[in-house]
Design a protein around this motif. Structure first.
Motif, PDB file in Angstrom:
ATOM      1  N   UNK A  28       0.841  -1.195   0.000  1.00  0.00           N
ATOM      2  CA  UNK A  28       0.000   0.000   0.000  1.00  0.00           C
ATOM      3  C   UNK A  28       0.878   1.249   0.000  1.00  0.00           C
ATOM      4  N   UNK A  29       0.496   2.289  -0.741  1.00  0.00           N
ATOM      5  CA  UNK A  29       1.298   3.511  -0.775  1.00  0.00           C
ATOM      6  C   UNK A  29       1.302   4.219   0.574  1.00  0.00           C
ATOM      7  N   UNK A  30       2.341   4.983   0.801  1.00  0.00           N
ATOM      8  CA  UNK A  30       2.502   5.725   2.046  1.00  0.00           C
ATOM      9  C   UNK A  30       1.983   7.138   1.837  1.00  0.00           C
ATOM     10  N   UNK A  31       0.944   7.528   2.568  1.00  0.00           N
ATOM     11  CA  UNK A  31       0.354   8.856   2.480  1.00  0.00           C
ATOM     12  C   UNK A  31       0.047   9.318   3.899  1.00  0.00           C
ATOM     13  N   UNK A  32       0.982  10.010   4.532  1.00  0.00           N
ATOM     14  CA  UNK A  32       0.826  10.401   5.930  1.00  0.00           C
ATOM     15  C   UNK A  32       0.949  11.906   6.093  1.00  0.00           C
ATOM     16  N   UNK A  33       0.235  12.415   7.072  1.00  0.00           N
ATOM     17  CA  UNK A  33       0.224  13.826   7.412  1.00  0.00           C
ATOM     18  C   UNK A  33       0.584  13.947   8.890  1.00  0.00           C
ATOM     19  N   UNK A  34       1.229  15.024   9.257  1.00  0.00           N
ATOM     20  CA  UNK A  34       1.593  15.188  10.670  1.00  0.00           C
ATOM     21  C   UNK A  34       0.402  15.731  11.472  1.00  0.00           C
ATOM     22  N   UNK A  35      -0.695  15.018  11.433  1.00  0.00           N
ATOM     23  CA  UNK A  35      -1.890  15.405  12.174  1.00  0.00           C
ATOM     24  C   UNK A  35      -3.027  15.807  11.267  1.00  0.00           C
ATOM     25  N   UNK A  36      -4.217  15.272  11.533  1.00  0.00           N
ATOM     26  CA  UNK A  36      -5.376  15.639  10.737  1.00  0.00           C
ATOM     27  C   UNK A  36      -5.468  14.854   9.447  1.00  0.00           C
ATOM     28  N   UNK A  37      -6.184  15.420   8.509  1.00  0.00           N
ATOM     29  CA  UNK A  37      -6.416  14.773   7.215  1.00  0.00           C
ATOM     30  C   UNK A  37      -6.500  15.833   6.141  1.00  0.00           C
ATOM     31  N   UNK A  38      -6.016  15.500   4.941  1.00  0.00           N
ATOM     32  CA  UNK A  38      -6.061  16.449   3.838  1.00  0.00           C
ATOM     33  C   UNK A  38      -6.064  15.701   2.519  1.00  0.00           C
ATOM     34  N   UNK A  39      -6.662  16.321   1.510  1.00  0.00           N
ATOM     35  CA  UNK A  39      -6.642  15.780   0.154  1.00  0.00           C
ATOM     36  C   UNK A  39      -5.698  16.653  -0.667  1.00  0.00           C
ATOM     37  N   UNK A  40      -4.601  16.051  -1.117  1.00  0.00           N
ATOM     38  CA  UNK A  40      -3.571  16.775  -1.869  1.00  0.00           C
ATOM     39  C   UNK A  40      -3.458  16.149  -3.249  1.00  0.00           C
ATOM     40  N   UNK A  41      -3.692  16.940  -4.280  1.00  0.00           N
ATOM     41  CA  UNK A  41      -3.630  16.463  -5.669  1.00  0.00           C
ATOM     42  C   UNK A  41      -4.483  15.217  -5.867  1.00  0.00           C
ATOM     43  N   UNK A  42      -5.643  15.198  -5.236  1.00  0.00           N
ATOM     44  CA  UNK A  42      -6.573  14.094  -5.396  1.00  0.00           C
ATOM     45  C   UNK A  42      -6.278  12.878  -4.539  1.00  0.00           C
ATOM     46  N   UNK A  43      -5.238  12.913  -3.716  1.00  0.00           N
ATOM     47  CA  UNK A  43      -4.869  11.793  -2.853  1.00  0.00           C
ATOM     48  C   UNK A  43      -5.144  12.142  -1.400  1.00  0.00           C
ATOM     49  N   UNK A  44      -5.664  11.191  -0.642  1.00  0.00           N
ATOM     50  CA  UNK A  44      -6.010  11.423   0.753  1.00  0.00           C
ATOM     51  C   UNK A  44      -4.831  11.076   1.657  1.00  0.00           C
ATOM     52  N   UNK A  45      -4.435  12.025   2.487  1.00  0.00           N
ATOM     53  CA  UNK A  45      -3.358  11.842   3.466  1.00  0.00           C
ATOM     54  C   UNK A  45      -3.983  11.814   4.856  1.00  0.00           C
ATOM     55  N   UNK A  46      -3.575  10.853   5.661  1.00  0.00           N
ATOM     56  CA  UNK A  46      -4.133  10.675   6.995  1.00  0.00           C
ATOM     57  C   UNK A  46      -3.100  10.963   8.078  1.00  0.00           C
ATOM     58  N   UNK A  47      -3.598  11.451   9.197  1.00  0.00           N
ATOM     59  CA  UNK A  47      -2.716  11.646  10.345  1.00  0.00           C
ATOM     60  C   UNK A  47      -2.307  10.324  10.968  1.00  0.00           C
ATOM     61  N   UNK A  48      -3.160   9.318  10.821  1.00  0.00           N
ATOM     62  CA  UNK A  48      -2.841   7.972  11.305  1.00  0.00           C
ATOM     63  C   UNK A  48      -3.405   6.956  10.331  1.00  0.00           C
ATOM     64  N   UNK A  49      -2.507   6.097   9.839  1.00  0.00           N
ATOM     65  CA  UNK A  49      -2.883   5.066   8.889  1.00  0.00           C
ATOM     66  C   UNK A  49      -3.024   3.738   9.622  1.00  0.00           C
TER      67      UNK A  49
END
Length: 212
Positions: A28-49
């Protein structure tokens, strides 16, 4: 700084740092954010995966100087043992990683702007654990670091070129391949000592100088 991000910082906004990675073997691809959640360039980044956990720390990123290369590291509080195995797998070495920063509108949740902080690849991962917690420290390098690696076995010759790219004839007529080419280092200087106009520590035999 990205002009859109710079303008966003003048408004009510929350900044973030995002980590994006492409892992091998169908992981699975790695898409992490340092807190919260955001959609960047159509991809969802999570604060905790559910698999890779969360970002614990990202090292300061600084440009390399002289013979040093830009490096970075990040610590992940992994959620599963499988994630540790994936990150520590030798096949993961070389997987592309990017670290970006941006801002999120606190009212709408939309991303204002994104700026690239680091683009490189995974070098290796180390398990960091104690009695209570476990984490994985992932060391990152850039392409310029690869360029600084020793390459004594490489030759600018047709035969070596063929061993890497069979059938490619770009070096078939290249001459002078026995001459050493110094890349990204200063060419060593040769010093002479002694009198009589001859190099010290050598002798002349048959019109040819021998140094030793």
């Amino acid at each position: 700084m990205d002009p859109i991000l710079k303008a966003a910082l003048g408004q009510p906004a929350r900044t973030f740092t995002a980590v994006r990675g492409e892992l091998p073997d169908g992981a699975a691809p790695l898409r992490l954010l340092n807190g919260g959640q955001a959609v960047i360039a159509g991809e969802t980044y999570l604060g905790r995966d559910d698999r890779f956990g969360a970002i614990d720390k990202i090292s300061p990123i600084s440009d390399g100087v002289k013979s040093e290369a830009t490096t970075a590291s990040l610590v992940l509080r992994t959620a599963t043992a499988e994630a540790i195995e994936v990150l520590a797998n030798p096949k993961t070495q070389g997987a592309p990683i990017t670290i970006t920063q941006g801002a999120i509108d606190t009212d709408t949740g939309g991303v204002f702007g994104v700026e690239l902080l680091f683009r490189g690849e995974i070098n290796y991962a180390v398990l960091v654990a104690d009695e209570e917690t476990r984490a994985v420290r992932v060391e990152l390098i850039t392409e310029e670091a690869r360029a600084l690696e020793p390459n004594d076995e490489r030759r600018l010759s047709h035969s070596f070129h063929q061993s890497v790219w069979p059938g490619e004839l770009g070096l078939v007529h290249v001459t002078g391949v026995t001459q050493k080419d110094f890349w990204r280092i200063r060419k060593p200087s040769v010093s002479y000592s002694g009198g009589g106009g001859r190099p010290g520590g050598g002798h002349v035999d048959g019109g040819m100088a021998h140094l030793f």
